[in-house]
Write a protein that holds these residues in place. Structure first.
Motif, PDB file in Angstrom:
ATOM      1  N   ARG A  80      -1.627   5.703 -13.518  1.00 25.47           N
ATOM      2  CA  ARG A  80      -0.476   5.047 -14.143  1.00 25.47           C
ATOM      3  C   ARG A  80       0.697   4.844 -13.186  1.00 25.47           C
ATOM      4  O   ARG A  80       1.593   4.056 -13.460  1.00 25.47           O
ATOM      5  CB  ARG A  80       0.001   5.868 -15.354  1.00 25.47           C
ATOM      6  N   LYS A  81       0.725   5.539 -12.072  1.00 30.35           N
ATOM      7  CA  LYS A  81       1.817   5.428 -11.094  1.00 30.35           C
ATOM      8  C   LYS A  81       1.230   5.044  -9.739  1.00 30.35           C
ATOM      9  O   LYS A  81       0.351   5.733  -9.223  1.00 30.35           O
ATOM     10  CB  LYS A  81       2.568   6.751 -10.961  1.00 30.35           C
ATOM     11  N   ALA A  82       1.727   3.947  -9.176  1.00 30.79           N
ATOM     12  CA  ALA A  82       1.132   3.412  -7.951  1.00 30.79           C
ATOM     13  C   ALA A  82       2.131   3.363  -6.806  1.00 30.79           C
ATOM     14  O   ALA A  82       3.315   3.068  -7.005  1.00 30.79           O
ATOM     15  CB  ALA A  82       0.585   2.009  -8.205  1.00 30.79           C
ATOM     16  N   LEU A  83       1.620   3.648  -5.609  1.00 30.12           N
ATOM     17  CA  LEU A  83       2.285   3.291  -4.364  1.00 30.12           C
ATOM     18  C   LEU A  83       1.509   2.123  -3.774  1.00 30.12           C
ATOM     19  O   LEU A  83       0.319   1.965  -4.045  1.00 30.12           O
ATOM     20  CB  LEU A  83       2.282   4.462  -3.382  1.00 30.12           C
ATOM     21  N   ALA A  84       2.155   1.307  -2.980  1.00 34.69           N
ATOM     22  CA  ALA A  84       1.466   0.163  -2.373  1.00 34.69           C
ATOM     23  C   ALA A  84       1.913   0.004  -0.931  1.00 34.69           C
ATOM     24  O   ALA A  84       3.098   0.123  -0.621  1.00 34.69           O
ATOM     25  CB  ALA A  84       1.755  -1.110  -3.160  1.00 34.69           C
ATOM     26  N   ILE A  85       0.952  -0.268  -0.056  1.00 33.17           N
ATOM     27  CA  ILE A  85       1.245  -0.564   1.344  1.00 33.17           C
ATOM     28  C   ILE A  85       0.479  -1.826   1.714  1.00 33.17           C
ATOM     29  O   ILE A  85      -0.742  -1.891   1.580  1.00 33.17           O
ATOM     30  CB  ILE A  85       0.895   0.618   2.274  1.00 33.17           C
ATOM     31  N   LEU A  86       1.225  -2.846   2.144  1.00 30.75           N
ATOM     32  CA  LEU A  86       0.648  -4.158   2.395  1.00 30.75           C
ATOM     33  C   LEU A  86       1.291  -4.789   3.628  1.00 30.75           C
ATOM     34  O   LEU A  86       2.425  -4.450   3.992  1.00 30.75           O
ATOM     35  CB  LEU A  86       0.861  -5.096   1.192  1.00 30.75           C
ATOM     36  N   PRO A  87       0.612  -5.737   4.257  1.00 26.04           N
ATOM     37  CA  PRO A  87       1.214  -6.420   5.413  1.00 26.04           C
ATOM     38  C   PRO A  87       2.340  -7.350   4.974  1.00 26.04           C
ATOM     39  O   PRO A  87       2.313  -7.910   3.869  1.00 26.04           O
ATOM     40  CB  PRO A  87       0.041  -7.204   6.002  1.00 26.04           C
ATOM     41  N   ALA A  88       3.318  -7.525   5.842  1.00 20.24           N
ATOM     42  CA  ALA A  88       4.444  -8.421   5.563  1.00 20.24           C
ATOM     43  C   ALA A  88       4.051  -9.843   5.943  1.00 20.24           C
ATOM     44  O   ALA A  88       4.599 -10.449   6.865  1.00 20.24           O
ATOM     45  CB  ALA A  88       5.680  -7.966   6.325  1.00 20.24           C
ATOM     46  N   THR A  89       3.067 -10.371   5.209  1.00 20.81           N
ATOM     47  CA  THR A  89       2.546 -11.720   5.445  1.00 20.81           C
ATOM     48  C   THR A  89       2.532 -12.471   4.116  1.00 20.81           C
ATOM     49  O   THR A  89       2.769 -11.891   3.049  1.00 20.81           O
ATOM     50  CB  THR A  89       1.117 -11.661   6.004  1.00 20.81           C
ATOM     51  N   ALA A  90       2.220 -13.761   4.189  1.00 20.47           N
ATOM     52  CA  ALA A  90       2.127 -14.549   2.964  1.00 20.47           C
ATOM     53  C   ALA A  90       1.030 -14.008   2.055  1.00 20.47           C
ATOM     54  O   ALA A  90       1.204 -13.901   0.837  1.00 20.47           O
ATOM     55  CB  ALA A  90       1.864 -16.019   3.306  1.00 20.47           C
ATOM     56  N   THR A  91      -0.106 -13.634   2.651  1.00 20.74           N
ATOM     57  CA  THR A  91      -1.203 -13.067   1.862  1.00 20.74           C
ATOM     58  C   THR A  91      -0.790 -11.738   1.246  1.00 20.74           C
ATOM     59  O   THR A  91      -1.078 -11.464   0.071  1.00 20.74           O
ATOM     60  CB  THR A  91      -2.450 -12.872   2.741  1.00 20.74           C
ATOM     61  N   GLY A  92      -0.123 -10.904   2.031  1.00 21.59           N
ATOM     62  CA  GLY A  92       0.345  -9.627   1.510  1.00 21.59           C
ATOM     63  C   GLY A  92       1.327  -9.793   0.372  1.00 21.59           C
ATOM     64  O   GLY A  92       1.286  -9.049  -0.621  1.00 21.59           O
ATOM     65  N   ASN A  93       2.204 -10.781   0.488  1.00 21.70           N
ATOM     66  CA  ASN A  93       3.181 -11.025  -0.569  1.00 21.70           C
ATOM     67  C   ASN A  93       2.503 -11.492  -1.851  1.00 21.70           C
ATOM     68  O   ASN A  93       2.855 -11.057  -2.953  1.00 21.70           O
ATOM     69  CB  ASN A  93       4.198 -12.066  -0.098  1.00 21.70           C
ATOM     70  N   ARG A  94       1.515 -12.367  -1.725  1.00 22.11           N
ATOM     71  CA  ARG A  94       0.784 -12.830  -2.909  1.00 22.11           C
ATOM     72  C   ARG A  94       0.052 -11.677  -3.582  1.00 22.11           C
ATOM     73  O   ARG A  94       0.066 -11.550  -4.806  1.00 22.11           O
ATOM     74  CB  ARG A  94      -0.203 -13.930  -2.509  1.00 22.11           C
ATOM     75  N   ALA A  95      -0.575 -10.829  -2.776  1.00 21.92           N
ATOM     76  CA  ALA A  95      -1.286  -9.679  -3.339  1.00 21.92           C
ATOM     77  C   ALA A  95      -0.319  -8.727  -4.033  1.00 21.92           C
ATOM     78  O   ALA A  95      -0.612  -8.208  -5.119  1.00 21.92           O
ATOM     79  CB  ALA A  95      -2.051  -8.954  -2.238  1.00 21.92           C
ATOM     80  N   ARG A  96       0.827  -8.502  -3.413  1.00 25.34           N
ATOM     81  CA  ARG A  96       1.819  -7.587  -3.990  1.00 25.34           C
ATOM     82  C   ARG A  96       2.302  -8.073  -5.347  1.00 25.34           C
ATOM     83  O   ARG A  96       2.368  -7.310  -6.324  1.00 25.34           O
ATOM     84  CB  ARG A  96       3.007  -7.436  -3.035  1.00 25.34           C
ATOM     85  N   LEU A  97       2.653  -9.351  -5.420  1.00 22.73           N
ATOM     86  CA  LEU A  97       3.190  -9.891  -6.665  1.00 22.73           C
ATOM     87  C   LEU A  97       2.181  -9.804  -7.800  1.00 22.73           C
ATOM     88  O   LEU A  97       2.513  -9.381  -8.911  1.00 22.73           O
ATOM     89  CB  LEU A  97       3.620 -11.352  -6.458  1.00 22.73           C
ATOM     90  N   VAL A  98       0.935 -10.194  -7.518  1.00 22.28           N
ATOM     91  CA  VAL A  98      -0.080 -10.200  -8.567  1.00 22.28           C
ATOM     92  C   VAL A  98      -0.473  -8.783  -8.957  1.00 22.28           C
ATOM     93  O   VAL A  98      -0.640  -8.481 -10.150  1.00 22.28           O
ATOM     94  CB  VAL A  98      -1.320 -10.996  -8.109  1.00 22.28           C
ATOM     95  N   PHE A  99      -0.628  -7.899  -7.968  1.00 23.76           N
ATOM     96  CA  PHE A  99      -0.974  -6.511  -8.281  1.00 23.76           C
ATOM     97  C   PHE A  99       0.094  -5.873  -9.147  1.00 23.76           C
ATOM     98  O   PHE A  99      -0.212  -5.233 -10.169  1.00 23.76           O
ATOM     99  CB  PHE A  99      -1.154  -5.703  -6.995  1.00 23.76           C
ATOM    100  N   GLN A 100       1.355  -6.024  -8.757  1.00 21.62           N
ATOM    101  CA  GLN A 100       2.442  -5.397  -9.510  1.00 21.62           C
ATOM    102  C   GLN A 100       2.529  -5.958 -10.922  1.00 21.62           C
ATOM    103  O   GLN A 100       2.667  -5.203 -11.895  1.00 21.62           O
ATOM    104  CB  GLN A 100       3.769  -5.595  -8.771  1.00 21.62           C
ATOM    105  N   GLU A 101       2.439  -7.262 -11.052  1.00 15.09           N
ATOM    106  CA  GLU A 101       2.526  -7.881 -12.373  1.00 15.09           C
ATOM    107  C   GLU A 101       1.387  -7.405 -13.274  1.00 15.09           C
ATOM    108  O   GLU A 101       1.603  -7.044 -14.431  1.00 15.09           O
ATOM    109  CB  GLU A 101       2.483  -9.406 -12.244  1.00 15.09           C
TER     110      GLU A 101
END
Length: 649
Positions: free
Chosen positions: A385-406
């Motif tokens: 239920r509680k997540a940490l996330a580590i992703l690259p500061a790239t366009a792909t990383g940003n897309r993954a971050r937004l969709v994962f978080q949502e």
């Protein structure tokens, strides 16, 4: 049966801003909305003034009327403020029915579902009410049953309403509600509810819902069963005003192209990817049992074209009646921006912005969004239920971050902290910040400088997370995961994407990835027999398809395999196609989605942890490939299955 007529929609179209305006005036607030027609405003103002000035038994019905109007305007909190102060002992039976209807609707909107149902069930004098009032009550009671998981009762009330609603639009909306309720029931329970004690109409609904759930994975069988059902219930309301899913199912027709054009870069910087996709398409083509009836397959090299329209127009001019490709997003957008598209297209990528609505355009790619959604869903399914996330500061990383978080937050989880990374040399500090140990390290350093001596130090990581979502390449992952372990988070599960796996077994190197769980195409790791057989077939003929490039081979193989089924997959939401690249489905927008196999590194070797269920009727396996590597055209019977026609401008 309750005496209903279909005037509920008219009730809900009463003046929208009026009640809000008057109630705000009564509270001394200055509204910013425009004042509606004078006559209606005066009538409502009069109602509130009368309620304010009345005393005793005269005041209660006026307050109930005001609350009812507030409910119609979805001002549920304000309606509740009025209703909780009403003395029910002073109400007549008819006034009490009004009170229970409005209070039930208010509580339902505020998700107090059990209390809402009790109030709506406490209405006893229906025959003394107007037919519009009765239909409003039945709809609200049905919604309350639905909210309390009593799906059959919710459907039965709507089925009774369906008998006397007098407009096509209202009938369609009501039937959608019936369909929604019945499809919440398990297949075996639907079947058990079919009984001689029901009306013919109720049994008809139960049967069609059962047929849809029982055979939703097998379109041909489903359509056959629906046709037999129609013979039993020729005038059933669900056929007169069909739910949308049934309309789509009956309208779906398989594509049956005679000449398929494939637009791919077969040379240049994307040539290796294009050739691997091409190999997959050819491999799928050879699965056709009768080569004499197989469609002709023509390849167009897009690498040398200044415009994506050049190979596309050439393919159309050559008589193509279906197009696979192109590969790049820019090329796809160029083609889709045309005013008219008469040839069905299965593009081999997916645009981020879905602005093209066309019943003959499909998009099938390998988007990071699908994997981020699966990672979020899988983590939640495992109880995290509680997540940490580590992703690259790239366009792909940003897309993954937004969709994962949502996705994770929509499910009910929380993303506690997100850490981006850029340079490999900074990954140690990035992991320190992710785990919250950086501040401890800084405090230790400051104290040592102050005291001038080394200090014993017990480092502690943050404890407010259940797992880590990581997007990384194998090289990056082999650096990040050891740091996670070093900073006392070795027990914190790590869920990644398919990018973490190179596709090659390398236990000595990948031991640093131990514990990481990730999605992967079934072709590479699935333990199911059909995929093992496919790997055996490729091992001797095209071993390059069994490493990281396998996703492109699978993309080609699956795009050809599902081509004829695209419209059917789109029409049947439960129907999935088991391909080499995952379990495939098509949504309303024509986007092909993949559900992958899950695996976890153990001693440097990935082992399957979760398989998708495979349907026997459409599971795919790869027969041995032809070994002829000659550049001459390959023949299937007397048909040329491909030709390279690079177009230069």
């Amino acid at each position: 049966m309750i005496n209903f007529i279909s005037h509920s929609n008219k009730i809900f179209s009463l003046t929208g801003v009026i009640i809000a305006l008057i109630f705000l005036q009564a509270c001394g607030t200055n509204p910013t909305v425009n004042r509606p027609a004078t006559v209606k405003t005066q009538s409502l103002e009069s109602l509130l003034k009368q309620a304010q000035q009345a005393t005793g038994e005269e005041k209660q019905p006026l307050l109930i009327q005001a609350a009812g109007l507030l409910v119609l305007e979805r001002r549920y909190e304000k309606a509740q403020e009025i209703l909780v102060h009403i003395n029910q002992q002073q109400l007549t039976p008819l006034q009490l029915d009004d009170f229970n209807l409005y209070y039930g609707e208010t509580l339902l909107a505020l998700t107090a579902n059990e209390q809402a149902l009790k109030h709506l069930q406490s209405v006893y004098n229906l025959q003394a009410k107007s037919v519009a009032w009765q239909i409003r009550h039945a709809q609200s009671l049905s919604d309350a049953y639905l909210a309390n998981f009593n799906y059959f009762e919710a459907a039965k009330l709507r089925i009774e309403l369906d008998d006397i609603i007098d407009t096509s639009e209202a009938l369609t909306a009501n039937n959608e509600k019936i369909w929604l309720a019945l499809n919440q029931l398990e297949t075996h329970f639907l079947q058990s509810l079919i009984s001689d004690f029901n009306t013919q109409r109720v049994n008809g609904w139960l049967e069609i819902a059962y047929i849809n759930k029982r055979w939703g994975y097998y379109p041909e069988k489903l359509l056959s069963e629906i046709n037999q059902w129609k013979m039993r219930y020729p005038l059933h309301p669900s056929m007169v005003n069909q739910p949308r899913i049934l309309q789509k199912a009956e309208a779906a027709e398989a594509f049956n192209p005679a000449k398929i054009a494939v637009l791919l870069p077969l040379s240049g910087k994307l040539g290796n990817i294009g050739m691997m996709i091409k190999d997959g398409i050819l491999a799928a083509h050879y699965q056709v049992e009768d080569a004499q009836t197989a469609p002709q397959l023509n390849f167009y090299d897009t690498a040398h074209s200044l415009s994506a329209l050049t190979p596309y127009n050439n393919a159309v001019a050559d008589g193509a009646d279906f197009i696979i490709g192109p590969l790049t997003k820019e090329a796809i957008e160029t083609i889709l921006n045309q005013e008219t598209i008469n040839t069905p297209i299965l593009a081999l990528n997916r645009l981020e912005e879905q602005k093209y609505a066309h019943n003959q355009i499909y998009q099938f790619g390998l988007p990071i969004e699908d994997e981020a959604i699966q990672a979020a869903s899988y983590a939640y399914e495992k109880g995290f239920r509680k997540a940490l996330a580590i992703l690259p500061a790239t366009a792909t990383g940003n897309r993954a971050r937004l969709v994962f978080q949502e996705t994770f937050e929509d499910l009910g989880g929380e993303v506690v902290y997100i850490q981006e990374y850029r340079e490999t040399s900074q990954l140690k500090k990035n992991v320190q910040r992710l785990l919250g140990v950086d501040s401890s390290i800084e405090r230790k350093r400051a104290l040592q400088q102050l005291l001038g001596r080394n200090l014993e130090f017990e480092m502690r990581r943050r404890k407010d997370a259940d797992f880590i979502f990581m997007l990384a390449s194998p090289t990056e992952g082999r650096t990040i995961k050891p740091f996670i372990n070093y900073y006392f988070a070795h027990d914190l599960p790590v869920i990644s994407t398919s990018s973490i796996y190179s596709g090659k077994l390398d236990p000595q190197t990948d031991i640093d990835l131990n514990g990481i769980e990730f999605p992967v195409i079934p072709l590479l790791l699935s333990e199911l027999p059909q995929f093992k057989e496919s790997r055996d077939a490729l091992a001797t003929t095209l071993p390059s398809a069994l490493d990281g490039r396998g996703q492109y081979f699978s993309l080609g193989f699956d795009s050809y395999s599902i081509l004829k089924q695209l419209s059917i997959l789109q029409a049947f939401p439960d129907y999935k196609w088991s391909g080499l690249g995952g379990e495939l489905g098509v949504d309303d927008n024509g986007l092909v989605h993949r559900a992958l196999t899950w695996a976890q590194f153990n001693r440097g070797v990935p082992h399957v942890t979760k398989e998708r269920e495979i349907r026997e009727l459409n599971s795919q396996k790869l027969n041995p490939l032809p070994t002829d590597e000659s550049p001459a055209p390959i023949e299937a019977g007397n048909l040329t299955v491909y030709q390279e026609t690079g177009q230069d401008e």
